[in-house]
Design a protein around this motif. Structure first.
Motif, PDB file in Angstrom:
ATOM      1  N   THR A  46       0.878  -1.160   0.000  1.00 57.73           N
ATOM      2  CA  THR A  46       0.000   0.000   0.000  1.00 57.73           C
ATOM      3  C   THR A  46       0.924   1.221   0.000  1.00 57.73           C
ATOM      4  OG1 THR A  46      -0.059   0.139   2.410  1.00 57.73           O
ATOM      5  CG2 THR A  46      -1.812  -1.167   1.336  1.00 57.73           C
ATOM      6  N   PHE A  47       0.353   2.388  -0.305  1.00 55.70           N
ATOM      7  CA  PHE A  47       1.167   3.613  -0.272  1.00 55.70           C
ATOM      8  C   PHE A  47       1.780   3.800   1.122  1.00 55.70           C
ATOM      9  CE2 PHE A  47      -1.288   4.735  -4.037  1.00 55.70           C
ATOM     10  CZ  PHE A  47      -0.328   5.344  -4.820  1.00 55.70           C
ATOM     11  N   ASP A  48       0.975   3.582   2.156  1.00 59.76           N
ATOM     12  CA  ASP A  48       1.462   3.770   3.529  1.00 59.76           C
ATOM     13  C   ASP A  48       2.585   2.801   3.867  1.00 59.76           C
ATOM     14  OD1 ASP A  48      -0.462   5.727   3.782  1.00 59.76           O
ATOM     15  OD2 ASP A  48      -1.862   4.452   4.884  1.00 59.76           O
ATOM     16  N   ALA A  49       2.414   1.527   3.513  1.00 67.12           N
ATOM     17  CA  ALA A  49       3.437   0.528   3.821  1.00 67.12           C
ATOM     18  C   ALA A  49       4.734   0.812   3.058  1.00 67.12           C
ATOM     19  CB  ALA A  49       2.922  -0.874   3.497  1.00 67.12           C
ATOM     20  N   PHE A  50       4.591   1.255   1.809  1.00 64.96           N
ATOM     21  CA  PHE A  50       5.786   1.572   1.032  1.00 64.96           C
ATOM     22  C   PHE A  50       6.525   2.771   1.627  1.00 64.96           C
ATOM     23  CE2 PHE A  50       7.866   3.732  -2.613  1.00 64.96           C
ATOM     24  CZ  PHE A  50       8.836   2.771  -2.859  1.00 64.96           C
ATOM     25  N   ALA A  51       5.769   3.804   2.000  1.00 61.23           N
ATOM     26  CA  ALA A  51       6.395   4.980   2.613  1.00 61.23           C
ATOM     27  C   ALA A  51       7.104   4.608   3.907  1.00 61.23           C
ATOM     28  CB  ALA A  51       5.346   6.061   2.872  1.00 61.23           C
ATOM     29  N   LYS A  52       6.458   3.775   4.725  1.00 60.03           N
ATOM     30  CA  LYS A  52       7.087   3.336   5.982  1.00 60.03           C
ATOM     31  C   LYS A  52       8.355   2.532   5.693  1.00 60.03           C
ATOM     32  CE  LYS A  52       6.412   0.972  10.375  1.00 60.03           C
ATOM     33  NZ  LYS A  52       7.789   0.583  10.447  1.00 60.03           N
ATOM     34  N   SER A  53       8.319   1.690   4.659  1.00 62.74           N
ATOM     35  CA  SER A  53       9.514   0.904   4.337  1.00 62.74           C
ATOM     36  C   SER A  53      10.678   1.808   3.939  1.00 62.74           C
ATOM     37  CB  SER A  53       9.213  -0.121   3.229  1.00 62.74           C
ATOM     38  OG  SER A  53       9.108   0.499   1.967  1.00 62.74           O
ATOM     39  N   LEU A  54      10.377   2.920   3.263  1.00 59.28           N
ATOM     40  CA  LEU A  54      11.431   3.874   2.909  1.00 59.28           C
ATOM     41  C   LEU A  54      12.017   4.542   4.149  1.00 59.28           C
ATOM     42  CD1 LEU A  54       9.924   5.610  -0.248  1.00 59.28           C
ATOM     43  CD2 LEU A  54      11.767   3.915  -0.163  1.00 59.28           C
ATOM     44  N   VAL A  55      11.133   4.948   5.069  1.00 59.38           N
ATOM     45  CA  VAL A  55      11.617   5.567   6.311  1.00 59.38           C
ATOM     46  C   VAL A  55      12.463   4.566   7.082  1.00 59.38           C
ATOM     47  CG1 VAL A  55      10.937   6.527   8.548  1.00 59.38           C
ATOM     48  CG2 VAL A  55       9.736   7.235   6.472  1.00 59.38           C
ATOM     49  N   ASP A  56      11.992   3.318   7.183  1.00 57.43           N
ATOM     50  CA  ASP A  56      12.754   2.291   7.907  1.00 57.43           C
ATOM     51  C   ASP A  56      14.118   2.051   7.257  1.00 57.43           C
ATOM     52  OD1 ASP A  56      10.604   1.999   9.603  1.00 57.43           O
ATOM     53  OD2 ASP A  56       9.885   0.142   8.695  1.00 57.43           O
ATOM     54  N   ARG A  57      14.121   1.974   5.955  1.00 64.32           N
ATOM     55  CA  ARG A  57      15.354   1.658   5.236  1.00 64.32           C
ATOM     56  C   ARG A  57      16.376   2.790   5.288  1.00 64.32           C
ATOM     57  NH1 ARG A  57      15.558  -0.262  -1.061  1.00 64.32           N
ATOM     58  NH2 ARG A  57      17.776  -0.684  -1.133  1.00 64.32           N
ATOM     59  N   PHE A  58      15.887   4.031   5.183  1.00 63.47           N
ATOM     60  CA  PHE A  58      16.800   5.173   5.095  1.00 63.47           C
ATOM     61  C   PHE A  58      16.736   6.071   6.326  1.00 63.47           C
ATOM     62  CE2 PHE A  58      15.759   3.975   0.692  1.00 63.47           C
ATOM     63  CZ  PHE A  58      17.037   3.646   0.263  1.00 63.47           C
ATOM     64  N   ARG A  59      16.256   5.569   7.429  1.00 66.07           N
ATOM     65  CA  ARG A  59      16.085   6.359   8.645  1.00 66.07           C
ATOM     66  C   ARG A  59      17.362   7.068   9.070  1.00 66.07           C
ATOM     67  NH1 ARG A  59      17.086   6.127  13.202  1.00 66.07           N
ATOM     68  NH2 ARG A  59      16.342   5.670  15.200  1.00 66.07           N
ATOM     69  N   ALA A  60      18.474   6.397   8.971  1.00 65.02           N
ATOM     70  CA  ALA A  60      19.746   6.992   9.396  1.00 65.02           C
ATOM     71  C   ALA A  60      20.144   8.186   8.521  1.00 65.02           C
ATOM     72  CB  ALA A  60      20.853   5.947   9.362  1.00 65.02           C
ATOM     73  N   ALA A  61      19.633   8.258   7.296  1.00 61.84           N
ATOM     74  CA  ALA A  61      19.965   9.360   6.393  1.00 61.84           C
ATOM     75  C   ALA A  61      19.061  10.576   6.592  1.00 61.84           C
ATOM     76  CB  ALA A  61      19.873   8.882   4.945  1.00 61.84           C
ATOM     77  N   ILE A  62      18.009  10.422   7.371  1.00 57.33           N
ATOM     78  CA  ILE A  62      17.097  11.535   7.630  1.00 57.33           C
ATOM     79  C   ILE A  62      17.781  12.471   8.621  1.00 57.33           C
ATOM     80  CG2 ILE A  62      14.846  12.176   8.600  1.00 57.33           C
ATOM     81  CD1 ILE A  62      13.837   9.404   7.709  1.00 57.33           C
ATOM     82  N   PRO A  63      17.749  13.792   8.371  1.00 52.12           N
ATOM     83  CA  PRO A  63      18.397  14.725   9.310  1.00 52.12           C
ATOM     84  C   PRO A  63      17.908  14.491  10.741  1.00 52.12           C
ATOM     85  CG  PRO A  63      17.640  15.886   7.361  1.00 52.12           C
ATOM     86  CD  PRO A  63      17.111  14.484   7.253  1.00 52.12           C
ATOM     87  N   ALA A  64      18.809  14.579  11.689  1.00 54.35           N
ATOM     88  CA  ALA A  64      18.519  14.245  13.088  1.00 54.35           C
ATOM     89  C   ALA A  64      17.279  14.949  13.624  1.00 54.35           C
ATOM     90  CB  ALA A  64      19.728  14.563  13.959  1.00 54.35           C
ATOM     91  N   GLN A  65      17.084  16.222  13.271  1.00 58.25           N
ATOM     92  CA  GLN A  65      15.946  16.962  13.811  1.00 58.25           C
ATOM     93  C   GLN A  65      14.607  16.462  13.247  1.00 58.25           C
ATOM     94  OE1 GLN A  65      18.297  18.197  11.850  1.00 58.25           O
ATOM     95  NE2 GLN A  65      17.496  19.662  10.377  1.00 58.25           N
ATOM     96  N   CYS A  66      14.623  15.709  12.139  1.00 57.13           N
ATOM     97  CA  CYS A  66      13.396  15.184  11.517  1.00 57.13           C
ATOM     98  C   CYS A  66      13.252  13.672  11.672  1.00 57.13           C
ATOM     99  CB  CYS A  66      13.395  15.507  10.023  1.00 57.13           C
ATOM    100  SG  CYS A  66      13.492  17.258   9.652  1.00 57.13           S
ATOM    101  N   ARG A  67      14.310  13.013  12.118  1.00 58.38           N
ATOM    102  CA  ARG A  67      14.350  11.551  12.177  1.00 58.38           C
ATOM    103  C   ARG A  67      13.431  11.011  13.264  1.00 58.38           C
ATOM    104  NH1 ARG A  67      19.887  10.302  13.497  1.00 58.38           N
ATOM    105  NH2 ARG A  67      20.221  11.184  11.446  1.00 58.38           N
ATOM    106  N   PRO A  68      12.583  10.037  12.923  1.00 56.94           N
ATOM    107  CA  PRO A  68      11.756   9.423  13.961  1.00 56.94           C
ATOM    108  C   PRO A  68      12.618   8.507  14.837  1.00 56.94           C
ATOM    109  CG  PRO A  68      11.386   8.311  11.866  1.00 56.94           C
ATOM    110  CD  PRO A  68      12.311   9.484  11.594  1.00 56.94           C
ATOM    111  N   PRO A  69      12.194   8.270  16.086  1.00 54.28           N
ATOM    112  CA  PRO A  69      12.956   7.353  16.933  1.00 54.28           C
ATOM    113  C   PRO A  69      12.907   5.930  16.361  1.00 54.28           C
ATOM    114  CG  PRO A  69      10.883   7.966  17.979  1.00 54.28           C
ATOM    115  CD  PRO A  69      11.018   8.802  16.744  1.00 54.28           C
ATOM    116  N   ALA A  70      13.834   5.097  16.761  1.00 60.81           N
ATOM    117  CA  ALA A  70      13.915   3.731  16.227  1.00 60.81           C
ATOM    118  C   ALA A  70      12.639   2.940  16.490  1.00 60.81           C
ATOM    119  CB  ALA A  70      15.122   3.018  16.827  1.00 60.81           C
TER     120      ALA A  70
END
Length: 124
Positions: A46-70
């Motif tokens: 689904t769009f939501d699951a795909f978006a979440k998979s991107l966040v999970d996969r590239f979480r470390a590359a998200i700027p610290a101030q925007c990065r969700p907790p693990a």
């Protein structure tokens, strides 16, 4: 595309749908019609699951101030959450302007359909 060779290995196919049942039906059809090695190269989300998979996969590359907790979770907002968000950002005022009424599908005083389906403004 998997069966005809248009999408030859190691290429993959990504199917994205709005609803979980549609994503599952697509994946089930591919499993039924293709060999297991080809079916493994088909991803259905689904769009939501795909978006979440991107966040999970590239979480470390998200700027610290925007990065969700693990241990972040995705939750479905309640009607109240939507209403508070719209009030906070003054979306109601935008929808009350001429073309905004048509774009939002204004039905009645403070009632809108479309992008914010089922949400009523605080003025209703």
């Amino acid at each position: 595309m998997l069966q005809t060779g248009i999408c030859a290995a190691p290429k993959r196919i990504l199917a994205i749908s709005f609803k979980r049942d549609a994503a599952k039906k697509l994946a089930d059809r591919v499993v039924k019609r293709c060999t297991p090695d080809r079916a493994r190269r088909f991803d259905s989300y689904t769009f939501d699951a795909f978006a979440k998979s991107l966040v999970d996969r590239f979480r470390a590359a998200i700027p610290a101030q925007c990065r969700p907790p693990a241990d972040y979770r995705v939750v479905m907002p309640s009607r109240r959450d939507y209403s508070e968000f719209l009030e906070l950002h003054e979306f109601n005022r935008l929808f009350l302007c001429g073309s905004g009424q048509r774009a939002a599908g204004r039905r009645g005083r403070g009632e809108y359909v479309g992008r914010f389906r089922g949400i009523r403004s605080s003025s209703s």
